[in-house]
Write a protein that holds these residues in place. Sequence first.
Motif, short mmCIF file in Angstrom:
data_model
loop_
_atom_site.label_atom_id
_atom_site.label_comp_id
_atom_site.label_asym_id
_atom_site.label_seq_id
_atom_site.Cartn_x
_atom_site.Cartn_y
_atom_site.Cartn_z
N ALA A 144 27.56 11.30 35.30
CA ALA A 144 27.61 12.11 34.07
C ALA A 144 26.24 12.19 33.43
N GLU A 145 26.04 13.24 32.71
CA GLU A 145 24.92 13.37 31.79
C GLU A 145 25.53 13.74 30.45
N VAL A 146 25.11 13.07 29.41
CA VAL A 146 25.77 13.25 28.12
C VAL A 146 25.53 14.63 27.52
N ASN A 147 24.47 15.29 27.92
CA ASN A 147 24.17 16.60 27.31
C ASN A 147 24.54 17.79 28.21
N VAL A 172 26.45 19.27 37.15
CA VAL A 172 25.74 17.99 37.17
C VAL A 172 26.19 17.19 38.39
N VAL A 173 25.22 16.75 39.20
CA VAL A 173 25.50 15.91 40.36
C VAL A 173 24.47 14.79 40.36
N GLY A 174 24.91 13.57 40.65
CA GLY A 174 23.98 12.45 40.70
C GLY A 174 24.42 11.37 41.66
N ASP A 175 23.49 10.54 42.03
CA ASP A 175 23.72 9.45 42.98
C ASP A 175 24.51 8.33 42.31
N ILE A 176 25.63 7.95 42.90
CA ILE A 176 26.49 6.92 42.30
C ILE A 176 26.60 5.67 43.19
N ARG A 177 25.70 5.51 44.13
CA ARG A 177 25.76 4.31 44.99
C ARG A 177 25.64 3.03 44.18
N ASP A 178 24.78 3.00 43.17
CA ASP A 178 24.61 1.78 42.38
C ASP A 178 25.89 1.38 41.65
N ILE A 179 26.63 2.36 41.15
CA ILE A 179 27.87 2.04 40.45
C ILE A 179 28.91 1.49 41.44
N TRP A 180 28.97 2.04 42.65
CA TRP A 180 29.88 1.50 43.66
C TRP A 180 29.48 0.06 44.00
N HIS A 181 28.18 -0.18 44.14
CA HIS A 181 27.73 -1.56 44.43
C HIS A 181 28.08 -2.50 43.28
N ALA A 182 27.94 -2.04 42.05
CA ALA A 182 28.29 -2.87 40.89
C ALA A 182 29.78 -3.23 40.92
N PHE A 183 30.64 -2.26 41.23
CA PHE A 183 32.07 -2.55 41.36
C PHE A 183 32.32 -3.53 42.51
N HIS A 200 30.98 15.76 41.57
CA HIS A 200 29.78 15.48 40.76
C HIS A 200 28.97 14.31 41.31
N ASP A 201 29.45 13.71 42.40
CA ASP A 201 28.85 12.48 42.94
C ASP A 201 28.10 12.74 44.23
N SER A 202 26.97 12.05 44.39
CA SER A 202 26.30 12.02 45.69
C SER A 202 26.10 10.56 46.08
N LEU A 203 25.98 10.34 47.36
CA LEU A 203 25.77 8.98 47.89
C LEU A 203 24.46 8.93 48.66
N GLY A 204 23.48 9.61 48.14
CA GLY A 204 22.18 9.69 48.79
C GLY A 204 21.87 11.13 49.13
N ASN A 205 20.68 11.33 49.66
CA ASN A 205 20.22 12.68 49.96
C ASN A 205 20.32 13.06 51.42
#
Length: 192
Positions: free
Chosen positions: A98-101, A106-117, A131-136
């Motif tokens: 997500a981006e608040v604005n 909007v698409v962004g890398d979410i690998r870090d959040i998966w690792h945190a879980f 809206h999720d990517s797992l790398g490029n």
Amino acid sequence: MHIISISNLPIHQIQYLTAASGGIGVVERYLPVLLGEVDYLPNNLKAITITSDLQGIDPKNQQLLGYLVIEELEKLADIGKIPSLKNTGMILAGDFYAEVNRRSGVVGDIRDIWHAFSQQFCWVAGVAGNHDSLGNTQEEIQVFKQNRSIYYLDGEIRINGELNLAGISGIIGKKTNLSDVLRKNLLKQFGN
């Protein structure tokens, strides 16, 4: 495993910020934490947590909502409202960036959040949302999929002990109240 019931009233709510509909402004929302009951949990699990569409920002530290969800679930486990996260499986059903604005496109890398879980739960399984990517690159995705405690699903079945896990990533859904749709579909598919 059959779902017997899902509560209508939350045991906890998590405050977050998100882009307003139409992308104009920021609104405050609350994510409900609901309890469900099943007849049986495989693999000696005490619980399975399911979440999706965490497209928001923690108002205190401006991090993705997923990190705040982990913190809040840890607190609930510490006071005994839910089982220990180390004895809990986590299903991530997409759209965690997500981006608040900005809301759309909007698409962004979410690998870090998966690792945190995966560091807090005994395992994590799920799909990436639109809206999720797992790398490029495919190579980055393949490296991500090799993590032993992460079951990333995109058109295949992964086996975790007694559980067969399947999913398709990147699906775009209709604009509806997803928590109500999820509850109805889960009860219809797995309930009595």
